[in-house]
Design a protein around this motif. Structure first.
Motif, PDB file in Angstrom:
ATOM      1  N   UNK A  13      90.637 -17.153  45.526  1.00  0.00           N
ATOM      2  CA  UNK A  13      91.165 -18.366  46.153  1.00  0.00           C
ATOM      3  C   UNK A  13      92.680 -18.437  46.001  1.00  0.00           C
ATOM      4  N   UNK A  14      93.186 -18.102  44.821  1.00  0.00           N
ATOM      5  CA  UNK A  14      94.633 -18.166  44.579  1.00  0.00           C
ATOM      6  C   UNK A  14      95.379 -17.153  45.445  1.00  0.00           C
ATOM      7  N   UNK A  72      83.604 -19.420  54.898  1.00  0.00           N
ATOM      8  CA  UNK A  72      82.533 -19.412  53.898  1.00  0.00           C
ATOM      9  C   UNK A  72      82.852 -18.361  52.842  1.00  0.00           C
ATOM     10  N   UNK A  73      82.185 -18.518  51.688  1.00  0.00           N
ATOM     11  CA  UNK A  73      82.424 -17.588  50.573  1.00  0.00           C
ATOM     12  C   UNK A  73      81.120 -17.369  49.819  1.00  0.00           C
ATOM     13  N   UNK A  74      80.894 -16.118  49.429  1.00  0.00           N
ATOM     14  CA  UNK A  74      79.768 -15.739  48.572  1.00  0.00           C
ATOM     15  C   UNK A  74      80.336 -14.997  47.373  1.00  0.00           C
ATOM     16  N   UNK A  75      79.721 -15.204  46.214  1.00  0.00           N
ATOM     17  CA  UNK A  75      80.175 -14.547  44.997  1.00  0.00           C
ATOM     18  C   UNK A  75      78.971 -13.931  44.300  1.00  0.00           C
ATOM     19  N   UNK A  76      79.117 -12.674  43.905  1.00  0.00           N
ATOM     20  CA  UNK A  76      78.085 -11.983  43.131  1.00  0.00           C
ATOM     21  C   UNK A  76      78.797 -11.073  42.135  1.00  0.00           C
ATOM     22  N   UNK A  77      78.899 -11.518  40.897  1.00  0.00           N
ATOM     23  CA  UNK A  77      79.556 -10.725  39.870  1.00  0.00           C
ATOM     24  C   UNK A  77      81.008 -10.465  40.209  1.00  0.00           C
ATOM     25  N   UNK A  96      88.326 -13.503  63.570  1.00  0.00           N
ATOM     26  CA  UNK A  96      87.563 -13.650  62.338  1.00  0.00           C
ATOM     27  C   UNK A  96      87.369 -12.301  61.676  1.00  0.00           C
ATOM     28  N   UNK A  97      87.332 -12.324  60.346  1.00  0.00           N
ATOM     29  CA  UNK A  97      87.064 -11.125  59.551  1.00  0.00           C
ATOM     30  C   UNK A  97      86.146 -11.505  58.392  1.00  0.00           C
ATOM     31  N   UNK A  98      85.480 -10.508  57.888  1.00  0.00           N
ATOM     32  CA  UNK A  98      84.792 -10.599  56.604  1.00  0.00           C
ATOM     33  C   UNK A  98      85.619  -9.741  55.648  1.00  0.00           C
ATOM     34  N   UNK A  99      86.056 -10.349  54.552  1.00  0.00           N
ATOM     35  CA  UNK A  99      86.824  -9.633  53.531  1.00  0.00           C
ATOM     36  C   UNK A  99      85.948  -9.521  52.293  1.00  0.00           C
TER      37      UNK A  99
END
Length: 115
Positions: A13-14, A72-77, A96-99
């Protein structure tokens, strides 16, 4: 707070906020010295922080009003996946992109983009 003390999601996020501020020094501080950037399942496009800095110095100069909106955001480890909308200028081109950010040792070590 230093970069190394941020959680993975806070670090991503930062860096997004530093990107939107077009603060090149702050932005690059979130990336590992040997950062790798590639298209998802594709060839490496940028390798190393010096090359990354050069690339985004050019992006910020070419698109001084460029911003990213987090959809949107997903976090896994140690992986953070962002769906982002890039706006080159108000009322201008968007895409749009997925990073897919892979983190190691408190830095972003790799970014894979799906476009």
């Amino acid at each position: 707070m230093t970069v190394a003390k941020l959680s993975n999601v806070d670090l991503v996020q930062a860096q997004l906020e530093a990107y939107n501020a077009q603060d090149l020094d702050a932005y690059c501080a979130f990336f590992a010295d040997d950062v790798v950037v590639s298209d998802l399942n594709g060839a490496v496009g940028t390798q190393g922080l010096a090359a990354y800095r050069t690339k985004y110095d050019g992006v910020f100069k070419q698109f001084p009003e460029n911003k990213v909106e987090l959809l949107s955001r997903m976090v896994c480890g140690s992986t953070v996946i962002d769906h982002e909308k890039v706006v080159r200028s108000p009322g201008g081109d968007t895409f749009e992109v997925i990073a897919i950010y892979t983190l190691a040792d408190g830095k972003i070590a790799r970014v894979d983009f799906a476009k």
